[in-house]
Write a protein that holds these residues in place. Structure first.
Motif, short mmCIF file in Angstrom:
data_model
loop_
_atom_site.label_atom_id
_atom_site.label_comp_id
_atom_site.label_asym_id
_atom_site.label_seq_id
_atom_site.Cartn_x
_atom_site.Cartn_y
_atom_site.Cartn_z
N ASN A 203 0.83 -1.21 0.00
CA ASN A 203 0.00 0.00 0.00
C ASN A 203 0.87 1.26 0.00
OD1 ASN A 203 -2.90 0.85 0.29
ND2 ASN A 203 -2.01 2.02 1.97
N PHE A 204 0.42 2.27 -0.76
CA PHE A 204 1.19 3.50 -0.89
C PHE A 204 0.26 4.69 -0.69
CE2 PHE A 204 3.06 0.01 -3.08
CZ PHE A 204 4.34 0.00 -2.56
N ASP A 205 0.40 5.34 0.45
CA ASP A 205 -0.52 6.40 0.87
C ASP A 205 0.29 7.58 1.38
OD1 ASP A 205 -2.64 7.90 1.71
OD2 ASP A 205 -3.54 6.35 2.96
N MET A 206 0.29 8.67 0.63
CA MET A 206 1.01 9.89 1.00
C MET A 206 2.53 9.65 0.97
SD MET A 206 -1.46 11.37 4.03
CE MET A 206 -0.57 12.94 4.04
N VAL A 207 3.09 9.59 -0.23
CA VAL A 207 4.52 9.29 -0.37
C VAL A 207 5.32 10.51 -0.84
CG1 VAL A 207 4.15 6.84 -0.77
CG2 VAL A 207 4.16 8.40 -2.73
N GLY A 208 4.70 11.71 -0.76
CA GLY A 208 5.41 12.91 -1.20
C GLY A 208 5.36 14.04 -0.19
N SER A 209 5.22 13.75 1.09
CA SER A 209 5.06 14.79 2.12
C SER A 209 6.26 15.71 2.16
CB SER A 209 4.85 14.13 3.49
OG SER A 209 3.77 13.22 3.45
N THR A 210 6.01 17.03 2.20
CA THR A 210 7.09 18.02 2.07
C THR A 210 8.02 18.05 3.28
OG1 THR A 210 5.58 19.73 2.90
CG2 THR A 210 5.81 19.52 0.51
N ASN A 211 7.54 17.68 4.45
CA ASN A 211 8.39 17.57 5.64
C ASN A 211 8.45 16.10 6.06
OD1 ASN A 211 10.02 18.76 7.74
ND2 ASN A 211 8.29 18.52 9.15
N GLY A 212 8.43 15.24 5.06
CA GLY A 212 8.17 13.83 5.31
C GLY A 212 9.30 13.04 5.92
N GLY A 213 8.92 11.84 6.35
CA GLY A 213 9.86 10.83 6.80
C GLY A 213 9.86 9.69 5.81
N TYR A 214 10.52 8.61 6.18
CA TYR A 214 10.57 7.41 5.35
C TYR A 214 10.06 6.24 6.18
CZ TYR A 214 13.32 10.25 2.16
OH TYR A 214 13.73 11.24 1.30
N PHE A 215 8.78 5.91 5.96
CA PHE A 215 8.11 4.92 6.79
C PHE A 215 7.69 3.70 5.97
CE2 PHE A 215 7.21 9.14 8.64
CZ PHE A 215 7.91 9.00 9.83
N ILE A 216 7.79 2.53 6.59
CA ILE A 216 7.41 1.27 5.95
C ILE A 216 6.45 0.53 6.87
CG2 ILE A 216 8.22 -0.96 5.09
CD1 ILE A 216 10.84 0.35 4.34
N ASN A 217 5.36 0.06 6.30
CA ASN A 217 4.39 -0.73 7.06
C ASN A 217 4.98 -2.10 7.37
OD1 ASN A 217 2.83 1.45 6.33
ND2 ASN A 217 1.57 0.33 4.86
N ARG A 218 4.91 -2.51 8.62
CA ARG A 218 5.42 -3.82 9.07
C ARG A 218 6.88 -3.97 8.63
NH1 ARG A 218 3.23 -8.15 6.95
NH2 ARG A 218 3.54 -9.40 8.81
N LEU A 219 7.67 -3.04 9.09
CA LEU A 219 9.05 -2.85 8.65
C LEU A 219 9.89 -4.12 8.70
CD1 LEU A 219 11.39 -0.84 7.93
CD2 LEU A 219 11.69 -0.51 10.39
N THR A 220 9.74 -4.94 9.73
CA THR A 220 10.60 -6.10 9.90
C THR A 220 10.02 -7.38 9.30
OG1 THR A 220 9.67 -6.60 12.09
CG2 THR A 220 11.60 -5.14 12.01
N SER A 221 8.91 -7.29 8.60
CA SER A 221 8.27 -8.48 8.05
C SER A 221 8.96 -8.94 6.77
CB SER A 221 6.79 -8.20 7.75
OG SER A 221 6.67 -7.27 6.68
N THR A 222 8.74 -10.19 6.41
CA THR A 222 9.24 -10.71 5.14
C THR A 222 8.70 -9.92 3.98
OG1 THR A 222 9.31 -12.93 6.11
CG2 THR A 222 9.37 -12.79 3.71
#
Length: 480
Positions: A203-222
């Motif tokens: 899923n890709f929701d809000m991937v261009g935020s001007t003061n954004g971070g770099y977030f991944i859903n379920r980061l440690t999952s396969t």
């Protein structure tokens, strides 16, 4: 991303070359340190041109401007957005369908596109919501995710890879802002067999935020491994998408037992000082200052975040479904999800109550572990998880830590057993005769399963009396 907070149901009561943006598209502040600019070289994923993604955003802005200033589900702006995406996909050769969401707040359509190659029973799916709120044109939320997926779909069609190992499906959801209704409707429309075909949803929701971070859903999952591998190659240091948990279209898939992941750059939550030091930007300010506001226009986009997300999606598609056949194409790491059982049950399935924080058998680490058996009566308990092993890694090692306690007094006869299987083959069997004090690490070479999706299963069987407890913690499958 929907502004409505959704509570995640947790069982057990626990839980790229960078392009200079054109005028009108703001880039995020550069981090203070140097990052690696080149993408991983093992896979021949295309470099997605951020200018093409930005051109789609301009089209969505034009659509909103000509239709009352927004693209809310059920509105003329949303209908025109669906038509724009559909025309692009059909011209590229996709099989495209519109699904009318009859249970949505605003009756409207999901758009589903599938590349007509690869096994139909092995599907990886990439989705983003195409609707916005009525307050503005919704360019970051969520034309950004929609445009990234559209350009990736067009890039896949342009490449026309000779070999596709999995079917690639894209989706643009409706009525997300009213409660994830479009994606819920789609998931509920699938049969059990069709859900089983889905090996991962991204899923890709809000991937261009001007003061954004770099977030991944379920980061440690396969499931997250290819997304994380790409951003790791840039030295970004992604973090778990805590703000977005339960608030976007991955949630209905997750609730249906389908492995999920995805990228996000953040919404109304505020960037911490540590994040600003790592990624640049303003500490104490929202990731997206125009979240759900009229200023969410093409001027509310970080081209840097947009570009890194687009290229990361391409890398994931090639890793999961295309590949290059190049030796050394290994995206390794820890492949077992929720390996220490601290995050509820997902993605484990099996006997209810096996994952527990009961203090009568302590966990090796943390508070939770898997406790199979220990009932002192005839019965069987299981715990399993599907795991996908990448290709071309140098090593594949499964390890689990096992504690065995028993009330049996015999030193020669087996009464109770724990069997460890992978892909239907038995790796080991333990019994009451293996009882001892504390946890013991058990390791297995599982290189024979490289490139396969297999099920890891723990099965405990007990006889009629005198319990034997098989307590498992910290299960890992390391590929590297």
């Amino acid at each position: 991303m929907t502004g409505r907070t959704l509570t995640t149901a947790v069982a057990l009561a626990v839980g790229v070359a960078l392009t200079v943006p054109p005028v009108g598209l703001a880039a995020a502040s550069a981090p203070a340190r140097t990052v690696v600019a080149a993408p991983p070289t093992a896979l021949a994923a295309p470099d997605i041109a951020v200018s093409n993604v930005q051109a789609h955003l301009t089209q969505f802005q034009t659509i909103a401007t000509g239709n009352g200033g927004h693209r809310r589900a059920g509105s003329a702006g949303h209908t025109a957005s669906v038509a724009y995406v559909r025309a692009k996909l059909q011209a590229a050769g996709y099989t495209v369908t519109e699904q009318t969401c009859t249970s949505c707040v605003y009756r409207s359509n999901n758009l589903i596109a599938e590349w007509p190659a690869g096994p139909a029973d092995q599907v990886v799916m990439f989705g983003a919501h195409l609707d916005g709120v009525s307050a503005g044109p919704g360019i970051n939320d969520n034309a950004s995710g929609s445009a990234v997926l559209l350009e990736n779909a067009l890039a896949l069609a342009a490449q026309r890879p000779a070999t596709i190992t999995k079917r690639v499906r894209f989706a643009w959801w409706t009525d997300e802002e009213q409660g994830l209704n479009g994606s819920k409707f789609y998931v509920n429309s699938l049969s059990a067999t069709q859900r089983g075909y889905l090996k991962g949803y991204y899923n890709f929701d809000m991937v261009g935020s001007t003061n954004g971070g770099y977030f991944i859903n379920r980061l440690t999952s396969t499931t997250a491994a290819p997304l994380k591998a790409y951003w790791d190659s840039l030295g970004i240091g992604p973090e778990e998408n805590v703000e977005g948990q339960g608030r976007s279209d991955d949630y209905p898939f997750q609730q249906a037992g389908i492995p999920t992941s995805g990228y996000a750059a953040g919404a109304s939550a505020r960037k911490t000082s540590a994040q600003a030091a790592k990624w640049g930007g303003a500490a104490g300010s929202s990731y997206d200052p125009c979240y759900h506001r009229s200023c969410d226009t093409t001027g509310n986009i970080s081209a840097t975040h947009l570009n890194r997300s687009a290229d990361g999606v391409a890398y994931a598609i090639w890793q999961l479904a295309v590949g290059s056949g190049t030796p050394g194409a290994c995206v390794g790491g820890q492949l077992v999800g929720n390996s220490s059982f601290e995050s509820g049950t997902t993605p484990w399935t099996g006997t209810t109550g096996v994952i527990t924080s009961s203090t009568s058998r302590p966990a090796r680490t943390g508070s939770y572990k898997a406790w199979l058996g220990g009932n002192g009566r005839t019965g069987t308990e299981t715990l399993s998880q599907s795991v996908t092993l990448p290709t071309d890694c140098a090593s594949y090692t499964l390890e689990l830590h096992l504690r065995i306690d028993t009330a049996e007094t015999t030193t020669s006869r087996v009464y109770d057993r724990l069997t460890v299987t992978l892909g239907g083959a038995t790796l080991a069997t333990y019994s009451n005769l293996n009882a001892g004090s504390g946890y013991v690490a058990r390791t297995f070479d599982v290189a024979a399963y490289a490139g396969q999706t297999v099920t890891l299963t723990l099965t405990a069987t007990e006889d009629a009396s005198l319990q034997t407890s098989f307590v498992v913690d910290d299960v890992t499958l390391q590929a590297g």
